[in-house]
Design an enzyme around this catalytic site. Sequence first.
Site, PDB file in Angstrom:
ATOM      1  N   THR A   1      11.556  69.575  49.850  1.00  0.00           N
ATOM      2  CA  THR A   1      10.387  68.953  49.231  1.00  0.00           C
ATOM      3  C   THR A   1       9.515  69.971  48.490  1.00  0.00           C
ATOM      4  OG1 THR A   1      10.376  67.379  51.057  1.00  0.00           O
ATOM      5  CG2 THR A   1       8.369  67.525  49.743  1.00  0.00           C
ATOM      6  N   GLU A   2       9.282  69.708  47.212  1.00  0.00           N
ATOM      7  CA  GLU A   2       8.393  70.536  46.378  1.00  0.00           C
ATOM      8  C   GLU A   2       8.790  72.019  46.389  1.00  0.00           C
ATOM      9  OE1 GLU A   2       6.276  69.012  44.518  1.00  0.00           O
ATOM     10  OE2 GLU A   2       6.036  67.066  45.492  1.00  0.00           O
ATOM     11  N   LEU A   3      10.077  72.259  46.576  1.00  0.00           N
ATOM     12  CA  LEU A   3      10.622  73.625  46.657  1.00  0.00           C
ATOM     13  C   LEU A   3       9.922  74.480  47.714  1.00  0.00           C
ATOM     14  CD1 LEU A   3      11.630  74.738  43.052  1.00  0.00           C
ATOM     15  CD2 LEU A   3      12.734  73.182  44.627  1.00  0.00           C
TER      16      LEU A   3
END
Lengths: 417, 400
Positions: free
Chosen positions: A149-151
């Site tokens: 998630t979201e890097l």
Amino acid sequence: MVSICFYFQVHQPFRIRKYSIFDIGKNDNYFSDSSETNLNNERILKKVSEKCYLPMNALLLELLEKHPNFKISFSFSGVYLEQLEKYAPDALESFKKLVDTGRVEILAETYYHSLSFLFSRGEFYEQVKRHEEMVQRLFGQTPKVFRNTELIYNNELARVIESMGYKGIIAEGAPFILGWRSPNYLYSPAGTDRIKVLLKNYKMSDDIAFRFSEKGWKEWPLTVPKYAQWVNAVNGGGEVINLFMDYETFGEHQWADTGIFEFMRYFPEEIMKNPDNNFKTPSEVIDSYPARGVFDSPRFISWADIERDLSAWIGNEIQNAAIRKVYSLGFKILKAQDPELTEKWRKLQTSDHFYYMCTKWFSDGDVHKYFNPYQSPYDAFISYMNVLHDLELRTDEVIKKKILLAENLKENIYKEN
Amino acid sequence: MFGWEFPPFNSGGLGTACLGLTRGLKNNDIEVTFVLPRKVDLDVDFLKIVYGDDFGSIKKSYVINSLLQGYSTSESYEQRILADGEKKPVIYGRNLFEEVERYASIGGDIARNEDFDIIHAHDWLTYQAAINAKKVSGKYLVVHVHATEFDRSGGNNVNQYVYDIEKKGMEEADAVVAVSNFTKQKIIENYGIPSNKIKVVHNAVDFENYTLHEMHTLKKTKKIVLFLGRLTLQKGPDYFVYAAKKVLEYYPDVVFVVSGSGDMERAIIRKVAEMGMADKFIFTGFLRGKDIREAYHMADLYVMPSVSEPFGISPLEALNCNTPVLISNQSGVSEVINHCLKADFWDVDEIANKIVSVLKYGELQRCLRDNGSKEVKSLNWNDSARRCVDIYNDLLRRKE
């Protein structure tokens, strides 16, 4: 040789409707909002489908058919695919057509686009598994490369991902994270043996995703030949250019009238004019190039905001309170074993809910405001906490019923004996 | 600059705003001569205040020992005359409008005797004086709209006489300053003034550093929700009462404090009693200075449910006392503060929902308080005054 590696993130959360204190105990419809606002998930999905998913998919299909060496990859959140099935089956079909070309790789992530790696390892495994099942069901592919998630990333995540059998992982490559290292090589995450990490070329990604239509930017207007020159310049000083961005860049963040679709239309052709350039998916990149060094990130990084850390989701007191509350409910949810409640609880873990509660409005604020369907972060918090309150009440009821049932059962057995 | 009142002799936000603005102008190197309708014992060192006593032959003209106050309606003025009539000398007419016209008549005299470049007038009571000053001097006129008749009346029973003066002032003016976009919109819609003539200059607030007082004993045991303002239709005290009723259903351990006086005071008290909440309400009456700060300090939440609030400085004061605020969307102040809760004044459910949330979720209260008090400190009168200076310069440049 330099390979262009495209990865597009496609995600839409189940936004929570305006849910007041008076709804608690009376309304278990948390996510459906039929208003004309941006809390209406169906409305948003249909709107973005028209502006982005459908036209961009059509364009990509055209490009894949025209250029046999053009390749791309996607990461879809499970909650996104679920909404596609429900509200925009035509868009889902067009994604399937892309995948059917055999030159589209799908990445792994948590089904609920959650922060579960940070707060509940059990949930994390479960959600990655559910995501894999869904991708397999819809696209017939089993992901081999993971993106969180979201890097959000650190060394420990890389180790866990390795132990789960993936061969690669994706991370942010902003300069202050990389130091002297270039994002244009593969690295081996600190503490791992086999897997490789692909780092986002943040400058060249953001040139497209954020600066493309910025008239004050000195490179505006960005033409394909100009961009191809930048790509060519990497030749000799790198092996891969990782262009990672939100899929909504095309048509939604950058509107059609900015010329973004035309830019993409001529992109593959122009890049491949140089025989030293090619396109690869993340798995192919990993198979083609060796790790050139170690990438060490003991602390958490992400691709959000200028800080590239976790502060967009857990930067203030209300965000922390909300996250603590939702994960602490896990124990009761587990006890209740109610599929419907469990599903709702998981949808409440989607990171966007916490992003909407972000109060750093004065530096990065504009982006947050743009993406925030609520009037303020405080309003987001209020609806969220009220929903959790309701969910807890319902969970308690189920548990109570189960205990009663068990007691009755015991009593009956006792009587019979 | 034509004003109406000046702290500490003020009945509301108009005087406070004049003090802040004039101090800010001084800091922007603008010299201000401030005209007040009546002699008060002011100790102000940064601007010249014109009192008749300082002006030889015309001295009497400057000191208007009137009973006018910025927020008077004609009716309340007459009531006050009846109440005070015995004690205080009434030099000028017995009704508000006669007073305004008498104040107007000295505008020209002052213009003849003072040296200035711009005339700046605050709210309708001063407009006629200012128009006369413009006629005599030929200087540019800026009228500053802190409130319109539509705000004061709640949109009903707009007084034609007041409306006419307001409209005339805005028309005669070379520039109109509105305290918010909310007010600008009203000026466009109700007075037909072209948008490009109206400039928005938000109010600000000057902060003394308040020292934290000892915690009020009440606060140790109960949560406190505060209403502080005039008890008039415009301020929406009735919505506060209805919301309180709903809050109590969900969060009984709370006390509602109502500070202020006004023509709705009795009706509000009666309503609270009728609704069975007498033991949950405290009416403090009208508060001043230190008492106001104390009230803010002890509150867990300050609520301003105004029906129509051109600006509304009190939420800024509350935030400066580290008290989070819930304000109506129908207010100018909602344009300058992000770190607060907002609701439509008529949406009693939503007001109650937000009150309960603040009481129930300590993190929310702290987050609003910390971010809000930080945000409010970034507002200051020097910046607002600078915007006024820009408006003056634009006008003066027109001449060249």
